[in-house]
Scaffold this motif. Sequence first.
Motif, short mmCIF file in Angstrom:
data_model
loop_
_atom_site.label_atom_id
_atom_site.label_comp_id
_atom_site.label_asym_id
_atom_site.label_seq_id
_atom_site.Cartn_x
_atom_site.Cartn_y
_atom_site.Cartn_z
N ASP A 1 -1.05 -11.01 5.05
CA ASP A 1 -1.59 -11.44 6.34
C ASP A 1 -2.38 -10.29 6.93
OD1 ASP A 1 -0.36 -13.92 6.27
OD2 ASP A 1 1.51 -13.10 7.02
N ILE B 1 -5.98 -22.88 14.42
CA ILE B 1 -5.78 -21.91 15.49
C ILE B 1 -6.33 -22.53 16.74
CG2 ILE B 1 -6.49 -19.72 16.43
CD1 ILE B 1 -6.24 -18.50 13.85
N SER C 1 0.82 3.78 1.71
CA SER C 1 1.18 4.27 3.03
C SER C 1 2.35 3.49 3.62
CB SER C 1 -0.02 4.16 3.96
OG SER C 1 -0.43 2.82 4.02
N ALA D 1 -11.62 -13.70 26.24
CA ALA D 1 -11.56 -12.59 25.30
C ALA D 1 -10.22 -12.62 24.59
CB ALA D 1 -11.72 -11.28 26.04
N PRO D 2 -10.23 -12.32 23.30
CA PRO D 2 -8.98 -12.33 22.58
C PRO D 2 -8.13 -11.13 22.97
CG PRO D 2 -10.71 -11.49 21.19
CD PRO D 2 -11.34 -11.85 22.51
N PRO E 1 0.82 -1.20 0.00
CA PRO E 1 0.00 0.00 0.00
C PRO E 1 0.86 1.27 0.00
CG PRO E 1 -0.09 -1.11 2.12
CD PRO E 1 0.63 -2.02 1.20
N PRO F 1 -4.61 -10.63 21.58
CA PRO F 1 -3.28 -10.73 20.99
C PRO F 1 -2.59 -9.38 20.91
CG PRO F 1 -4.95 -10.98 19.32
CD PRO F 1 -5.66 -10.89 20.63
N SER G 1 0.27 -4.39 15.96
CA SER G 1 -0.18 -5.70 15.51
C SER G 1 -1.33 -5.61 14.53
CB SER G 1 -0.59 -6.55 16.70
OG SER G 1 -1.76 -6.01 17.24
N SER G 2 -1.84 -4.43 14.32
CA SER G 2 -2.95 -4.32 13.38
C SER G 2 -2.44 -4.13 11.96
CB SER G 2 -3.85 -3.15 13.76
OG SER G 2 -3.14 -1.95 13.60
N ALA G 3 -1.13 -4.04 11.81
CA ALA G 3 -0.59 -3.81 10.47
C ALA G 3 -0.71 -5.07 9.64
CB ALA G 3 0.86 -3.40 10.57
N MET G 4 -0.98 -4.85 8.39
CA MET G 4 -1.10 -5.96 7.47
C MET G 4 0.29 -6.34 6.99
SD MET G 4 -3.68 -5.78 4.37
CE MET G 4 -2.95 -5.88 2.79
N LEU G 5 0.56 -7.62 6.94
CA LEU G 5 1.87 -8.07 6.47
C LEU G 5 1.75 -8.61 5.05
CD1 LEU G 5 3.29 -9.97 9.54
CD2 LEU G 5 3.96 -7.75 8.67
N THR G 6 2.61 -8.15 4.22
CA THR G 6 2.58 -8.60 2.84
C THR G 6 3.94 -9.18 2.49
OG1 THR G 6 0.98 -6.93 2.25
CG2 THR G 6 2.25 -7.85 0.46
N GLU G 7 3.91 -10.27 1.78
CA GLU G 7 5.17 -10.91 1.45
C GLU G 7 5.04 -11.53 0.07
OE1 GLU G 7 6.73 -13.32 4.60
OE2 GLU G 7 7.47 -14.79 3.16
N PRO H 1 -14.92 -14.08 20.94
CA PRO H 1 -15.29 -15.20 21.80
C PRO H 1 -16.79 -15.48 21.73
CG PRO H 1 -14.82 -13.28 23.12
CD PRO H 1 -14.45 -12.93 21.72
N ARG I 1 -19.07 -15.97 23.84
CA ARG I 1 -20.03 -15.27 24.68
C ARG I 1 -20.49 -13.94 24.07
NH1 ARG I 1 -16.72 -11.52 27.06
NH2 ARG I 1 -14.55 -12.17 27.19
N THR J 1 1.57 -13.22 -0.49
CA THR J 1 0.67 -13.46 0.65
C THR J 1 0.48 -12.16 1.42
OG1 THR J 1 2.50 -14.04 2.10
CG2 THR J 1 1.42 -15.84 0.98
N PRO K 1 -4.35 -9.06 9.98
CA PRO K 1 -4.63 -9.43 11.37
C PRO K 1 -6.12 -9.35 11.68
CG PRO K 1 -2.89 -7.78 11.24
CD PRO K 1 -3.51 -7.87 9.90
#
Lengths: 382, 285
Positions: free
Chosen positions: B132, A294, A161, A301-302, A159, A304, A187-193, B139, B141, B130, B134
């Motif tokens: 990814d 996964i 940005s 609650a998640p 992208p 990560p 961690s919200s960044a999208m990883l592209t490879e 959950p 509930r 690819t 995120p």
Amino acid sequence: MDCVVTGGNVKVLAKAIHSLSRIGDELYIEPQEGPGLALRCVNSSRSAYGCFLFSPLFFSRYIVPNGIAFRCRMSIKSVQAVFRSLASLEKTVEKCHIHLDKQKDRLTFTLHCKYGLLRTHNLSFQDSETLQAVFDKNSCKNVFRANPRLLVDTVAHFPPSMEEVTLSVSDERMWLRNHVDEELGDSSAMLTELFLVSDEFDHFAVQAHTSITFCLKELRGLLFFAENTGLPISMYFDEPGSPLVLSVSDSILEGDFVLATLSDDTRNDTRRGDTPPARPPDDFMNDDMDSYLIAMDTSIAPGPSTTDSTSSKQQVVANHRTRLHSEEEEEAETAEKDGPPNKKFCSLLFGSVLPLSSQMSTQPVSNQEVLASDSDDDTQID
Amino acid sequence: MKFRGKIVDVACLNHFTRVVSTISKLTKTCALRLTPDHLFFVLCGKVASGGVAMWCELAQANIFDEYQMEGVSSQDNEICLEVTPENIFRALRTVHNAKSVKVKLTKKHCPCLTVAAELPTMSSVNRVVTHDVPVDVIPRRLWHEFKEPSLPDFDVSVYLPPLKTMKNVVDRMKNLSNFLVVEANLSGQMTLKIETDLVSVTTHFKDLGNPHWGDRTSQDGGSQSPRDLDAMAQARVDIRKLQQFLVGQQVNPSRAICNIVHQTVLHLILLHQDVSLQYFIPALA
């Protein structure tokens, strides 16, 4: 100085200027008798440098006064304004005449258009020293040459940005990944490879399996030029920290872009960079569904994003190897040494790197001083 | 929890990309529910998002050539993720000419929806890219928040005029006011209206037609007397929300319907083959 550019070459000149404008704000012009007209640019943090050299054969008239060395720099915006619309340039402009008006101390660009229309731009300039980056692309261990189309298609996956990419090479492949700063914990960044196999390149010579991280912006600038002129792009690089050189050339012109790469001081980063070539080659082909399992207890609650390690703060001052000789070098040198301790990226290399997400909002913002921000579109927090 | 889908057909890929694009224009984040037969993009009307709600339903068979999923358990055979549609759209857009695209749930540094594509090249080996994206696993509930919204007990239901026309009108009106009143009746008329101290502008649409909703009791029949055909029901909404809906939509719907619960909610429905998109804009006082 008195030179005339005609026909399609006007557009080539215009593209070169637009391409350099991705690097910095000031255009350094140096007409030399032998090698030809040099147009150069450097960014404010001195991490990127671009140079186009047009040989006298590029021009239909090229006269440089003997003995008197003339060099100048001017705002690249004003030169861009001369060649503003690239589309109409091709259709309307027949000839471009550049000459130095000694009485008025102006550099005059005259565009001879269709129907006898003349457009004259008188641009003021400042005297300057020669701007010259010292680099030796021929000593680089890794050399690649490819059609610009290949790189354009590759870069398109990232992208706009996205600032930095990491490029790794093995004997047969080149890997590209976007560089995500783990310290920032975004961690919200999208990883592209993606990877490119050696078949896709015109020339693919790897002597060192290295992995470098650099800015995409300038590469995009050169691609803009190369795509339109159809010239293949050559890439030269060594280990992390030493510059990446991108070149285009044909018989009458030569373009070199020199980009700083992230220094090896970030050890973990390099190690990360080595992993992709080592991984089984075709992730796409052999996908056993179980490998995507996964295992996550969905009753909790998640979280990560909160578990990311923002603990260790590394002190890294990036190593700036691209030496630029000009009157402002001293300033640059001192700025280098005073790098802010708490920043992973030295701003000299990549401009200021600011926290991107709300995840950083718990951290004191004062850590993120901006010493020398990049030339454009950087917003400072304080 | 496992999920893996493969798209081979370019038309399906484009179709899916357009749907995701439409959704990305409507909301920054939303829930993606995966069931053995369907994909749902859900936004529930929270106050923070201005009370806007969205429900988009796609049949997986019309998009994926291969589709395998295993939910949380055999009773709840479903996966519920919080996603950023913009990122999925970006990933899909760059692989628009792919030979095949796989979308799968992976465990990387965090749970990711991985879009892997095989791109054609001049050489014998395909290029593989690819992305990814995120995601957060929602959950169980919290699943109850993402159930299909019930059809509101609307006063008037009317077919929308061509969305492009409507967009042009709303775009102009947005320069004049922040609020727009949508009015419609059961004889196929609809008006879009803004009123400010300086100006009031009204655009009238007629002969739009009213969809038949079968044996709905409230509309006519039942205990209540039939609604007067010419009586207007209206909803005053945030003009930006409506504009967002009109700007973003790329599905080219075969049917577009507008339901109004008088002074309560504007309910918009787009239907296109297997895709249905519902959008709820709450009325403001």
